[in-house]
Design an enzyme around this catalytic site. Sequence first.
Site, PDB file in Angstrom:
ATOM      1  N   HIS A  18       0.921  -1.267  -0.024  1.00  0.00           N
ATOM      2  CA  HIS A  18       0.055  -0.149   0.058  1.00  0.00           C
ATOM      3  C   HIS A  18       0.965   1.306  -0.068  1.00  0.00           C
ATOM      4  O   HIS A  18       0.578   2.016  -0.629  1.00  0.00           O
ATOM      5  CB  HIS A  18      -0.826  -0.048   1.322  1.00  0.00           C
ATOM      6  CG  HIS A  18      -1.621   1.397   1.642  1.00  0.00           C
ATOM      7  ND1 HIS A  18      -2.913   1.571   1.231  1.00  0.00           N
ATOM      8  CD2 HIS A  18      -1.199   2.557   1.896  1.00  0.00           C
ATOM      9  CE1 HIS A  18      -3.645   2.633   1.377  1.00  0.00           C
ATOM     10  NE2 HIS A  18      -2.293   3.031   1.913  1.00  0.00           N
ATOM     11  N   GLU A  19       1.901   1.224   1.022  1.00  0.00           N
ATOM     12  CA  GLU A  19       2.776   2.425   0.740  1.00  0.00           C
ATOM     13  C   GLU A  19       3.598   2.449  -0.385  1.00  0.00           C
ATOM     14  O   GLU A  19       3.737   3.824  -0.840  1.00  0.00           O
ATOM     15  CB  GLU A  19       3.765   2.308   2.242  1.00  0.00           C
ATOM     16  CG  GLU A  19       2.970   2.082   3.379  1.00  0.00           C
ATOM     17  CD  GLU A  19       2.084   3.346   3.721  1.00  0.00           C
ATOM     18  OE1 GLU A  19       2.152   4.438   3.090  1.00  0.00           O
ATOM     19  OE2 GLU A  19       0.778   3.041   4.376  1.00  0.00           O
TER      20      GLU A  19
ATOM     21  N   GLU B 288      -6.257   7.102  -0.883  1.00  0.00           N
ATOM     22  CA  GLU B 288      -6.088   5.897  -0.168  1.00  0.00           C
ATOM     23  C   GLU B 288      -6.898   4.743  -0.733  1.00  0.00           C
ATOM     24  O   GLU B 288      -6.347   3.722  -0.689  1.00  0.00           O
ATOM     25  CB  GLU B 288      -6.773   5.973   1.262  1.00  0.00           C
ATOM     26  CG  GLU B 288      -6.074   6.979   2.273  1.00  0.00           C
ATOM     27  CD  GLU B 288      -4.721   6.505   2.258  1.00  0.00           C
ATOM     28  OE1 GLU B 288      -4.493   5.172   2.528  1.00  0.00           O
ATOM     29  OE2 GLU B 288      -3.800   7.459   2.613  1.00  0.00           O
TER      30      GLU B 288
ATOM     31  N   HIS C 241       1.491   4.545  -2.885  1.00  0.00           N
ATOM     32  CA  HIS C 241       1.460   5.755  -2.846  1.00  0.00           C
ATOM     33  C   HIS C 241       2.731   6.366  -3.475  1.00  0.00           C
ATOM     34  O   HIS C 241       2.656   7.317  -4.212  1.00  0.00           O
ATOM     35  CB  HIS C 241       1.543   6.251  -1.359  1.00  0.00           C
ATOM     36  CG  HIS C 241       0.096   6.185  -0.672  1.00  0.00           C
ATOM     37  ND1 HIS C 241      -0.821   6.873  -1.069  1.00  0.00           N
ATOM     38  CD2 HIS C 241      -0.237   5.548   0.656  1.00  0.00           C
ATOM     39  CE1 HIS C 241      -1.909   6.721  -0.152  1.00  0.00           C
ATOM     40  NE2 HIS C 241      -1.589   5.857   0.702  1.00  0.00           N
TER      41      HIS C 241
END
Length: 301
Positions: free
Chosen positions: A131-132, A204, A135
């Site tokens: 997930h990071e 997100e 980003h």
Amino acid sequence: MSGYFRTALLLAVLTALFVGIGYAIGGEQGMVIAFLLACGTNLWAWWNSDRVVLSMHNAEPIAPERAPRLYQMVQTLASRAGLPMPALYVIHEAQPNAFATGRSPEKGAVALNTGLLDLMTEEEVAGVVAHELAHIKNRDTLIMTITATLAGAIGMLAQFGFLFGGRGTDGRQNPFGPIGLILLLIVGPLAAMLVQMAISRSREYEADRLGAEICGDPRWLASALQKLEHYKRGIVNETAEANPATAHLFIVNPLSGFRLDSLFATHPPTEERIRRLMALAPPAAPPRAAMPRGGARNPWA
């Protein structure tokens, strides 16, 4: 593409707010001054954001020899995402959480709380790291800097409205009158803040979707989010509480208070994020066995 379209649409709304409110409150000169001031402030913040936020949370670099399994995992996920290996940091906080920072993929950094490494399975940690990395790949730091610039410019225009009494820096009288000016000064920055938070929530969702692709199983991230939401309610993140302005960086809101969360939240509801991730999971495939972690002094060695 829907996530990108939604972000672009919200950025267009924020731009339209700046142009409309700016012209009404500050005139053309006021708009230019506010925009330049906001650009200067946020350009400095964007250029130094990685060092500043890592320092604020007392993040400590992780060397490859200190946690080789973790380093190898992140390296594999970064390669799968088409990214260079990010700098790895650990934050000594019992609350499981994580965030990414860096002004470009080449300057990317991922910071993991010790609580995350102690309480999550290896698959769940992989989901969070993916997930990071999403980003970083999506350049969300740059996107949020642009939104902060526009929102900050609107806030500065509101201050110009007070300073110049609604006449603007070019001497032009505000067309909405005194009552209209007061409403613009209140509603304008509030509307900009809401749009800014909507963009953050949209990013997100997009990071969840791409993160599920990077790690290979949406259920890993869904399971991690469920645990993160549970633990954040019982474990206070002291550093985040002292620096609430950085809360939007984390994968889940690290703050223990719920101050008008539904309206002013920078994160989407965790339950909705989990639902969307589970909808991406192949129904016929059995979940892979998780490797329980915790208990060892360094389970990632």
